[in-house]
Structure formats: C-alpha cells, structure tokens
Motif scaffolding. Structure first.
Motif, PDB file in Angstrom:
ATOM      1  N   GLY A 105      18.526  22.682 -21.653  1.00 43.95           N
ATOM      2  CA  GLY A 105      17.361  23.446 -21.239  1.00 43.95           C
ATOM      3  C   GLY A 105      16.323  22.603 -20.516  1.00 43.95           C
ATOM      4  N   TRP A 106      16.122  21.383 -20.992  1.00 43.34           N
ATOM      5  CA  TRP A 106      15.161  20.495 -20.327  1.00 43.34           C
ATOM      6  C   TRP A 106      15.621  20.154 -18.919  1.00 43.34           C
ATOM      7  CZ3 TRP A 106      10.574  20.283 -22.346  1.00 43.34           C
ATOM      8  CH2 TRP A 106      10.406  20.425 -23.727  1.00 43.34           C
ATOM      9  N   TYR A 107      16.923  19.904 -18.772  1.00 50.64           N
ATOM     10  CA  TYR A 107      17.433  19.597 -17.430  1.00 50.64           C
ATOM     11  C   TYR A 107      17.357  20.816 -16.515  1.00 50.64           C
ATOM     12  CZ  TYR A 107      19.211  15.020 -18.837  1.00 50.64           C
ATOM     13  OH  TYR A 107      19.305  13.718 -19.251  1.00 50.64           O
ATOM     14  N   ALA A 108      17.639  21.996 -17.052  1.00 52.94           N
ATOM     15  CA  ALA A 108      17.550  23.210 -16.244  1.00 52.94           C
ATOM     16  C   ALA A 108      16.119  23.445 -15.778  1.00 52.94           C
ATOM     17  CB  ALA A 108      18.045  24.415 -17.051  1.00 52.94           C
ATOM     18  N   LEU A 109      15.157  23.181 -16.659  1.00 50.36           N
ATOM     19  CA  LEU A 109      13.752  23.327 -16.288  1.00 50.36           C
ATOM     20  C   LEU A 109      13.379  22.331 -15.199  1.00 50.36           C
ATOM     21  CD1 LEU A 109      10.896  24.377 -16.626  1.00 50.36           C
ATOM     22  CD2 LEU A 109      10.657  22.947 -18.663  1.00 50.36           C
ATOM     23  N   ALA A 110      13.810  21.092 -15.350  1.00 47.42           N
ATOM     24  CA  ALA A 110      13.525  20.071 -14.334  1.00 47.42           C
ATOM     25  C   ALA A 110      14.100  20.485 -12.981  1.00 47.42           C
ATOM     26  CB  ALA A 110      14.103  18.724 -14.766  1.00 47.42           C
ATOM     27  N   ASP A 111      15.344  20.957 -12.971  1.00 46.00           N
ATOM     28  CA  ASP A 111      15.990  21.349 -11.715  1.00 46.00           C
ATOM     29  C   ASP A 111      15.248  22.509 -11.051  1.00 46.00           C
ATOM     30  OD1 ASP A 111      17.920  19.425 -12.109  1.00 46.00           O
ATOM     31  OD2 ASP A 111      19.444  20.823 -12.878  1.00 46.00           O
ATOM     32  N   ALA A 112      14.803  23.485 -11.855  1.00 43.17           N
ATOM     33  CA  ALA A 112      14.118  24.649 -11.296  1.00 43.17           C
ATOM     34  C   ALA A 112      12.780  24.269 -10.676  1.00 43.17           C
ATOM     35  CB  ALA A 112      13.912  25.698 -12.383  1.00 43.17           C
ATOM     36  N   VAL A 113      12.033  23.410 -11.340  1.00 43.17           N
ATOM     37  CA  VAL A 113      10.728  23.001 -10.815  1.00 43.17           C
ATOM     38  C   VAL A 113      10.890  22.165  -9.554  1.00 43.17           C
ATOM     39  CG1 VAL A 113       8.657  21.630 -11.289  1.00 43.17           C
ATOM     40  CG2 VAL A 113       9.576  23.150 -13.055  1.00 43.17           C
ATOM     41  N   ARG A 114      11.842  21.255  -9.566  1.00 47.99           N
ATOM     42  CA  ARG A 114      12.056  20.421  -8.373  1.00 47.99           C
ATOM     43  C   ARG A 114      12.534  21.264  -7.191  1.00 47.99           C
ATOM     44  NH1 ARG A 114      11.250  15.172  -9.115  1.00 47.99           N
ATOM     45  NH2 ARG A 114      11.482  14.247 -11.192  1.00 47.99           N
ATOM     46  N   ALA A 115      13.405  22.220  -7.450  1.00 46.47           N
ATOM     47  CA  ALA A 115      13.896  23.082  -6.376  1.00 46.47           C
ATOM     48  C   ALA A 115      12.753  23.894  -5.778  1.00 46.47           C
ATOM     49  CB  ALA A 115      14.996  24.000  -6.898  1.00 46.47           C
ATOM     50  N   ALA A 116      11.868  24.388  -6.635  1.00 46.26           N
ATOM     51  CA  ALA A 116      10.722  25.159  -6.140  1.00 46.26           C
ATOM     52  C   ALA A 116       9.825  24.292  -5.276  1.00 46.26           C
ATOM     53  CB  ALA A 116       9.939  25.733  -7.320  1.00 46.26           C
TER      54      ALA A 116
END
Length: 251
Positions: free
Chosen positions: A29-40
């Motif tokens: 979940g932490w990695y998924a959150l990091a990926d989503a914020v960076r992609a945005a």
C-alpha cells in the motif's frame, strides 16, 4: 480498496487511500501510494494534488499485524515503503494538499508533515503512537507540525493533538466540519491550480531547496533505530501487547 486517483476539476488530481478498516497500510500500500503521487506530479496537466482517504480515519500507520505475521521482512518492507511514500509527497512536482479527517497516526504524520498544506475536519487528531508499537520514526515530520518541545512531549507520551491545536500552531490551513472537508480541500487546491503550472513547479523546487532539514535523510536516520529496537528484541516485546486489553488503538 487500495489507492485510486481521480480528476474532479481541471488541474487537480485527487489521490485517495482506502485500506479498510482503518487505513493501516500494508507494505504494498505504501508503494502504491508513492507511485500514485509521483505519477500525478509528473502529469503536465496537474497543478495540485489532493491526498485524502476513505473509511474511519485518514491513516493509522503501518499494518502492525502484517509485521507480526511476516517478521523482519515485513518490517524492512514497511520501513522502505514509508520512506518512499513520504518522499513522494515531499518531492511531488506540484503542491500537495492533505485532507485529513479522523485519526492521523504514525505514517499518517509522515504524509501530512511532508505535504504543502493541510485541511482538516473538526474531529481530526494527529499523533505518533510509535513507542506503543515497538517502533520509532516520523518525529522528523511531527516537528514540521508543532514546536520542538511539544513534538517531544507528544512523542514520548503517544498523545495526540487536535486539528484545532495544529491550526493554532499554523500548520493546519483550515478546520471545517466533517461534511465540508472535501469541498474545503478542493477550494484550496483550486486556488493553487489557478496559478501557472510552470511557475508552481519551480516554486515547489525552490521552497524544498531552502528547507532547513533534509527530511528524507532525517527520517531514514530515525528508522535505523526502529531496526535496532527490532534486533534487540524490545520491539517484539512491545508489539506482542498490540491489540490486547488496554492497548487497543485504531487498528
């Protein structure tokens, strides 16, 4: 369930976390959150990111039960995942507004402490119960929300501070009734997103560049002591009481 993104208005990306029942995030979940914020942040059409959550509270930190079940591998994964997620918020190419309701604990402090602005509901509470969970960390980020001595007292006692208290210290932009949180966060994001996107990205880089503390390095220094506590055995002793009578938290 998981991490999702949406674009309610031009220039605004909303990243929503949803890990029932209390948003205690597993390693992935932490990695998924990091990926989503960076992609945005990389999206040239985005000028502001709103970070929010579904469920009972904003964030209850790491999934302690996962660490208890999987041992050192999960602890290392949680340490790394949190570091990636916190850094993603801080290093996001555009401003990040955190919309917080309910409890914001442990890793949640790392997220909001690295955000550019915080809007909170009246029932929001902020704290680091790390010592009750056999861990250390995120004092780096709590120190960005309250004065130094208050940070220490909150850390040592595992007490929480209210949204109103943080607003008084200047770290929460606005406190609103729970039903108005989403609208208040979008209102601030809308005002930010009205600026020129190129200048916003330059401004974010410039402001990060003059920060007095290297938050990534400071947090990783703290995490080293979490691992030391684990190797010494004291962390497992403390975590063994997690969820038992008298020790129950949001998880």
């Amino acid at each position: 369930m998981g991490v999702s993104t949406s674009s309610p208005e031009n220039g605004i990306c909303v990243v929503t976390v949803d890990f029932p029942p209390v948003n205690a995030l597993p390693v992935h979940g932490w990695y998924a959150l990091a990926d989503a914020v960076r992609a945005a942040g990389r999206d040239p059409g985005v000028r502001c990111v709103v970070l929010t959550a579904e469920g009972r509270g904003f964030n209850a930190g790491v999934d302690i039960k996962e660490i208890q079940a999987r041992g050192p591998g999960a602890l290392l994964g949680a340490n790394s995942g949190c570091a990636h997620a916190f850094a993603a918020v801080y290093e996001c190419e555009v401003p990040v507004v955190a919309a917080v309701r309910g409890f914001c604990l442990g890793g949640g402090i790392g997220l909001v402490g690295n955000a550019d602005a915080i809007v909170a509901s009246e029932d929001a509470t902020f704290g680091l119960p790390e010592l009750d969970r056999g861990a250390l960390g995120a004092a780096t980020h709590l120190a960005r929300l309250v004065p130094q001595h208050l940070m220490r007292a909150l850390y040592y006692t595992s007490r929480t501070a209210s949204a109103a208290e943080l607003h008084a210290h200047g770290s929460v932009w606005r406190v609103v009734p729970g039903g108005e949180l989403g609208g208040a966060a979008l209102e601030l994001a809308r005002e930010i997103a009205a600026k020129d996107g190129r200048l916003l990205r330059l401004a974010k880089t410039a402001i990060n560049g003059i920060d007095p503390v290297d938050v990534r390095r400071s947090y990783r220094f703290e995490q080293g002591f979490t691992f030391e506590a684990s190797l010494s055995g004291v962390a497992d002793q403390v975590r063994s009481t997690f969820g038992t009578a008298g020790k129950e938290g949001p998880e």
